[in-house]
Design a protein around this motif. Structure first.
Motif, PDB file in Angstrom:
ATOM      1  N   GLY A 147     -39.640  16.912  98.727  1.00 31.81           N
ATOM      2  CA  GLY A 147     -40.534  17.544  97.764  1.00 31.81           C
ATOM      3  C   GLY A 147     -40.983  18.933  98.165  1.00 31.81           C
ATOM      4  O   GLY A 147     -41.980  19.447  97.639  1.00 31.81           O
ATOM      5  N   THR A 148     -40.277  19.562  99.099  1.00 28.43           N
ATOM      6  CA  THR A 148     -40.644  20.907  99.534  1.00 28.43           C
ATOM      7  C   THR A 148     -40.518  21.896  98.372  1.00 28.43           C
ATOM      8  O   THR A 148     -39.543  21.852  97.612  1.00 28.43           O
ATOM      9  N   GLU A 149     -41.496  22.770  98.235  1.00 28.47           N
ATOM     10  CA  GLU A 149     -41.475  23.789  97.180  1.00 28.47           C
ATOM     11  C   GLU A 149     -41.539  25.173  97.804  1.00 28.47           C
ATOM     12  O   GLU A 149     -42.129  25.348  98.860  1.00 28.47           O
ATOM     13  N   PRO A 150     -40.924  26.192  97.191  1.00 31.87           N
ATOM     14  CA  PRO A 150     -40.242  26.133  95.886  1.00 31.87           C
ATOM     15  C   PRO A 150     -38.804  25.638  95.956  1.00 31.87           C
ATOM     16  O   PRO A 150     -38.188  25.428  94.919  1.00 31.87           O
ATOM     17  N   THR A 151     -38.267  25.428  97.149  1.00 34.62           N
ATOM     18  CA  THR A 151     -36.883  24.965  97.280  1.00 34.62           C
ATOM     19  C   THR A 151     -36.850  23.684  98.095  1.00 34.62           C
ATOM     20  O   THR A 151     -37.264  23.674  99.260  1.00 34.62           O
ATOM     21  N   ALA A 152     -36.377  22.612  97.477  1.00 33.99           N
ATOM     22  CA  ALA A 152     -36.317  21.318  98.156  1.00 33.99           C
ATOM     23  C   ALA A 152     -35.306  21.335  99.293  1.00 33.99           C
ATOM     24  O   ALA A 152     -34.367  22.133  99.304  1.00 33.99           O
ATOM     25  N   ARG A 153     -35.509  20.432 100.241  1.00 29.82           N
ATOM     26  CA  ARG A 153     -34.617  20.321 101.394  1.00 29.82           C
ATOM     27  C   ARG A 153     -34.014  18.920 101.430  1.00 29.82           C
ATOM     28  O   ARG A 153     -34.539  17.983 100.819  1.00 29.82           O
ATOM     29  N   LEU A 154     -32.912  18.789 102.174  1.00 34.30           N
ATOM     30  CA  LEU A 154     -32.279  17.487 102.339  1.00 34.30           C
ATOM     31  C   LEU A 154     -32.860  16.760 103.547  1.00 34.30           C
ATOM     32  O   LEU A 154     -33.175  17.377 104.569  1.00 34.30           O
ATOM     33  N   ARG A 155     -32.989  15.462 103.405  1.00 28.49           N
ATOM     34  CA  ARG A 155     -33.411  14.577 104.505  1.00 28.49           C
ATOM     35  C   ARG A 155     -32.414  13.423 104.584  1.00 28.49           C
ATOM     36  O   ARG A 155     -31.740  13.096 103.600  1.00 28.49           O
ATOM     37  N   SER A 156     -32.339  12.777 105.724  1.00 34.76           N
ATOM     38  CA  SER A 156     -31.480  11.593 105.830  1.00 34.76           C
ATOM     39  C   SER A 156     -31.903  10.737 107.008  1.00 34.76           C
ATOM     40  O   SER A 156     -32.502  11.231 107.973  1.00 34.76           O
ATOM     41  N   LYS A 157     -31.551   9.474 106.919  1.00 36.62           N
ATOM     42  CA  LYS A 157     -31.762   8.540 108.030  1.00 36.62           C
ATOM     43  C   LYS A 157     -30.752   7.406 107.915  1.00 36.62           C
ATOM     44  O   LYS A 157     -30.138   7.209 106.861  1.00 36.62           O
ATOM     45  N   THR A 158     -30.597   6.646 109.003  1.00 36.20           N
ATOM     46  CA  THR A 158     -29.515   5.673 109.111  1.00 36.20           C
ATOM     47  C   THR A 158     -30.022   4.248 108.964  1.00 36.20           C
ATOM     48  O   THR A 158     -31.023   3.861 109.582  1.00 36.20           O
ATOM     49  N   LYS A 159     -29.295   3.465 108.160  1.00 36.31           N
ATOM     50  CA  LYS A 159     -29.566   2.031 108.029  1.00 36.31           C
ATOM     51  C   LYS A 159     -28.341   1.254 108.491  1.00 36.31           C
ATOM     52  O   LYS A 159     -27.208   1.598 108.133  1.00 36.31           O
ATOM     53  N   ILE A 160     -28.561   0.230 109.296  1.00 33.90           N
ATOM     54  CA  ILE A 160     -27.467  -0.620 109.774  1.00 33.90           C
ATOM     55  C   ILE A 160     -27.370  -1.831 108.856  1.00 33.90           C
ATOM     56  O   ILE A 160     -28.357  -2.536 108.626  1.00 33.90           O
ATOM     57  N   LEU A 161     -26.156  -2.050 108.310  1.00 38.29           N
ATOM     58  CA  LEU A 161     -25.944  -3.132 107.342  1.00 38.29           C
ATOM     59  C   LEU A 161     -24.769  -4.004 107.771  1.00 38.29           C
ATOM     60  O   LEU A 161     -23.816  -3.509 108.400  1.00 38.29           O
ATOM     61  N   PRO A 162     -24.801  -5.300 107.434  1.00 38.52           N
ATOM     62  CA  PRO A 162     -23.661  -6.172 107.737  1.00 38.52           C
ATOM     63  C   PRO A 162     -22.420  -5.731 106.979  1.00 38.52           C
ATOM     64  O   PRO A 162     -22.527  -5.210 105.860  1.00 38.52           O
ATOM     65  N   ASP A 163     -21.255  -5.919 107.563  1.00 35.61           N
ATOM     66  CA  ASP A 163     -20.008  -5.575 106.883  1.00 35.61           C
ATOM     67  C   ASP A 163     -19.951  -6.243 105.518  1.00 35.61           C
ATOM     68  O   ASP A 163     -20.263  -7.439 105.373  1.00 35.61           O
ATOM     69  N   GLY A 164     -19.586  -5.465 104.512  1.00 34.35           N
ATOM     70  CA  GLY A 164     -19.454  -6.003 103.166  1.00 34.35           C
ATOM     71  C   GLY A 164     -20.744  -6.051 102.381  1.00 34.35           C
ATOM     72  O   GLY A 164     -20.717  -6.367 101.186  1.00 34.35           O
ATOM     73  N   ALA A 165     -21.865  -5.744 103.016  1.00 29.25           N
ATOM     74  CA  ALA A 165     -23.149  -5.828 102.323  1.00 29.25           C
ATOM     75  C   ALA A 165     -23.308  -4.677 101.331  1.00 29.25           C
ATOM     76  O   ALA A 165     -22.862  -3.555 101.577  1.00 29.25           O
ATOM     77  N   ASP A 166     -23.930  -4.964 100.188  1.00 33.63           N
ATOM     78  CA  ASP A 166     -24.239  -3.926  99.220  1.00 33.63           C
ATOM     79  C   ASP A 166     -25.316  -2.999  99.778  1.00 33.63           C
ATOM     80  O   ASP A 166     -26.040  -3.354 100.727  1.00 33.63           O
ATOM     81  N   LEU A 167     -25.426  -1.838  99.179  1.00 32.86           N
ATOM     82  CA  LEU A 167     -26.435  -0.864  99.608  1.00 32.86           C
ATOM     83  C   LEU A 167     -27.766  -1.192  98.936  1.00 32.86           C
ATOM     84  O   LEU A 167     -27.899  -1.060  97.711  1.00 32.86           O
ATOM     85  N   PRO A 168     -28.757  -1.610  99.696  1.00 31.44           N
ATOM     86  CA  PRO A 168     -30.035  -1.976  99.097  1.00 31.44           C
ATOM     87  C   PRO A 168     -30.932  -0.746  98.902  1.00 31.44           C
ATOM     88  O   PRO A 168     -30.665   0.328  99.440  1.00 31.44           O
ATOM     89  N   ILE A 169     -31.987  -0.921  98.118  1.00 31.52           N
ATOM     90  CA  ILE A 169     -33.017   0.109  98.099  1.00 31.52           C
ATOM     91  C   ILE A 169     -33.675   0.117  99.476  1.00 31.52           C
ATOM     92  O   ILE A 169     -33.630  -0.860 100.214  1.00 31.52           O
ATOM     93  N   TRP A 170     -34.282   1.244  99.827  1.00 32.40           N
ATOM     94  CA  TRP A 170     -34.923   1.395 101.134  1.00 32.40           C
ATOM     95  C   TRP A 170     -36.182   2.206 100.923  1.00 32.40           C
ATOM     96  O   TRP A 170     -36.549   2.536  99.782  1.00 32.40           O
ATOM     97  N   GLY A 171     -36.878   2.538 101.976  1.00 29.05           N
ATOM     98  CA  GLY A 171     -38.109   3.301 101.855  1.00 29.05           C
ATOM     99  C   GLY A 171     -38.235   4.351 102.933  1.00 29.05           C
ATOM    100  O   GLY A 171     -37.456   4.387 103.886  1.00 29.05           O
ATOM    101  N   PHE A 172     -39.227   5.228 102.760  1.00 29.71           N
ATOM    102  CA  PHE A 172     -39.504   6.249 103.772  1.00 29.71           C
ATOM    103  C   PHE A 172     -40.937   6.726 103.631  1.00 29.71           C
ATOM    104  O   PHE A 172     -41.626   6.411 102.645  1.00 29.71           O
ATOM    105  N   ASP A 173     -41.360   7.499 104.596  1.00 35.44           N
ATOM    106  CA  ASP A 173     -42.719   8.035 104.637  1.00 35.44           C
ATOM    107  C   ASP A 173     -42.786   9.343 103.853  1.00 35.44           C
ATOM    108  O   ASP A 173     -42.442  10.402 104.373  1.00 35.44           O
ATOM    109  N   GLY A 174     -43.227   9.258 102.622  1.00 39.51           N
ATOM    110  CA  GLY A 174     -43.301  10.437 101.775  1.00 39.51           C
ATOM    111  C   GLY A 174     -44.328  11.454 102.217  1.00 39.51           C
ATOM    112  O   GLY A 174     -44.240  12.632 101.837  1.00 39.51           O
ATOM    113  N   SER A 175     -45.278  11.048 103.058  1.00 41.57           N
ATOM    114  CA  SER A 175     -46.276  12.010 103.533  1.00 41.57           C
ATOM    115  C   SER A 175     -45.671  13.009 104.507  1.00 41.57           C
ATOM    116  O   SER A 175     -46.262  14.057 104.774  1.00 41.57           O
ATOM    117  N   SER A 176     -44.479  12.701 105.030  1.00 46.14           N
ATOM    118  CA  SER A 176     -43.799  13.606 105.964  1.00 46.14           C
ATOM    119  C   SER A 176     -42.726  14.448 105.286  1.00 46.14           C
ATOM    120  O   SER A 176     -42.045  15.236 105.950  1.00 46.14           O
TER     121      SER A 176
END
Length: 337
Positions: free
Chosen positions: A12-41
């Motif tokens: 939500g950086t203004e006036p130009t947004a930035r990209l963020r990313s983080k890693t989730k470990i999932l079992p082989d074959g598992a679908d991609l679930p919704i996830w969460g993050f700390d929006g205050s950061s």
């Protein structure tokens, strides 16, 4: 066994947004679930209610980690599963759906600049290189800087299955371009964001920063844009719809300028292959116009247009939404469907 999913989102950086990313470990074959993050950061929430939701919308193989690992582009939602105010993709979805029958296609030319030690790659310490003229599509160590990073990024995009259609050195030293498309509005925007993430990630391996600053060096140097090529089925079949689309863009010129990237007035000055931000024009083969009609389109009496106004730092979800909404509505009213 398990795999790594790199969840990528726009903050939500203004006036130009930035990209963020983080890693989730999932079992082989598992679908991609919704996830969460700390929006205050990430400038997307307050600490007293900081949870935000990541909803996967596009995934591809991760060319950095290899194997079965994935890159996952996400929309940001509030905890009630409605779009977060920073989620510009959600506004594109209904517009793309409304005009989908017109088969809109985009090709976006993403310019960017490499920086090292607070100056563009190829600029000498405490000074400037030779004036512009030989760097564009140049060859040789005295004209081209950062090619090894560009080639590594291209290979990464191709390994990820992204629709990269080309690369070239640009007019200023350390400045390059890659092209994504032709693709539908949602696909081109999703893939451009992932390609941007890969650019930053690959350059990181070389200790180099890549910036989408629209005017990275003040003065007599080219800025960086995201020239946006656009067509519909009608435009690809006849010439009159191209003119209709150009006229429609002129009628909503300032609305588009506001959505084409922060500090656009620093780049669109009327110099360096740009039209002034406060004026609108279009013309055949004219790179000094707001919108260029390729000469081949005039010869063939069909094709596409190039909106030369979007900044390198534009949000492709917003740019494609504005162009589809403006042009497809006008084409529909004119009977060009």
């Amino acid at each position: 066994m398990s795999y790594k999913a790199e969840y990528i989102w726009i903050d939500g950086t203004e006036p130009t947004a930035r990209l963020r990313s983080k890693t989730k470990i999932l079992p082989d074959g598992a679908d991609l679930p919704i996830w969460g993050f700390d929006g205050s950061s990430t400038n997307q929430a307050e600490g007293r209610a900081s949870d935000c939701v990541l909803k996967p919308v596009f995934s591809c193989p991760d060319p950095i980690r290899g194997g079965d690992n994935k890159l996952v582009m996400c929309e940001v939602l509030l905890t009630d599963m409605t779009p977060h105010p920073s989620n510009t993709r959600s506004a594109l979805v209904p517009v793309a759906g409304k005009f989908g029958a017109q088969e809109p296609l985009f090709g976006i030319e993403q310019e960017y600049t490499f920086f090292q030690n607070d100056r563009p790659l190829g600029f000498p310490a405490g000074g400037f290189p030779a004036p512009q003229g030989f760097y564009y599509c140049g060859v040789g160590a005295d004209e081209v800087f950062g090619r090894e990073i560009v080639e590594a990024h291209l290979d990464a995009c191709l390994a990820a299955g992204l629709s990269i259609s080309g690369i070239n050195a640009e007019v200023m030293p350390g400045q390059w371009e890659f092209q994504v498309g032709p693709l539908s509005p949602l696909d081109v925007a999703d893939q451009l964001w992932v390609a941007r993430w890969l650019l930053y990630r690959v350059a990181e391996e070389y200790g180099i920063a890549a910036t989408l600053d629209p005017k990275p060096v003040k003065g007599d140097w080219n800025g960086a844009g995201a020239h946006t090529n656009f067509s519909t089925k009608a435009m690809r079949e006849s010439y009159e719809p191209i003119i209709t689309a150009c006229e429609a863009l002129g009628e909503k010129a300032q609305e588009h300028i506001k959505g084409y990237g922060a500090e656009i007035e620093h780049r669109l000055t009327g110099l360096h292959e740009t039209a002034p931000w406060s004026e609108f024009s279009y013309g055949v083969s004219n790179r000094g116009a707001s919108v260029r009609i390729p000469w081949q389109a005039e010869v063939d009496k069909k094709g596409y247009l190039e909106d030369r106004r979007p900044n390198a730092n534009c949000d492709p979800y917003t740019v494609t939404r504005l162009i589809v909404d403006t042009c497809c509505e006008a084409l529909e009213k004119a009977g060009h469907v």
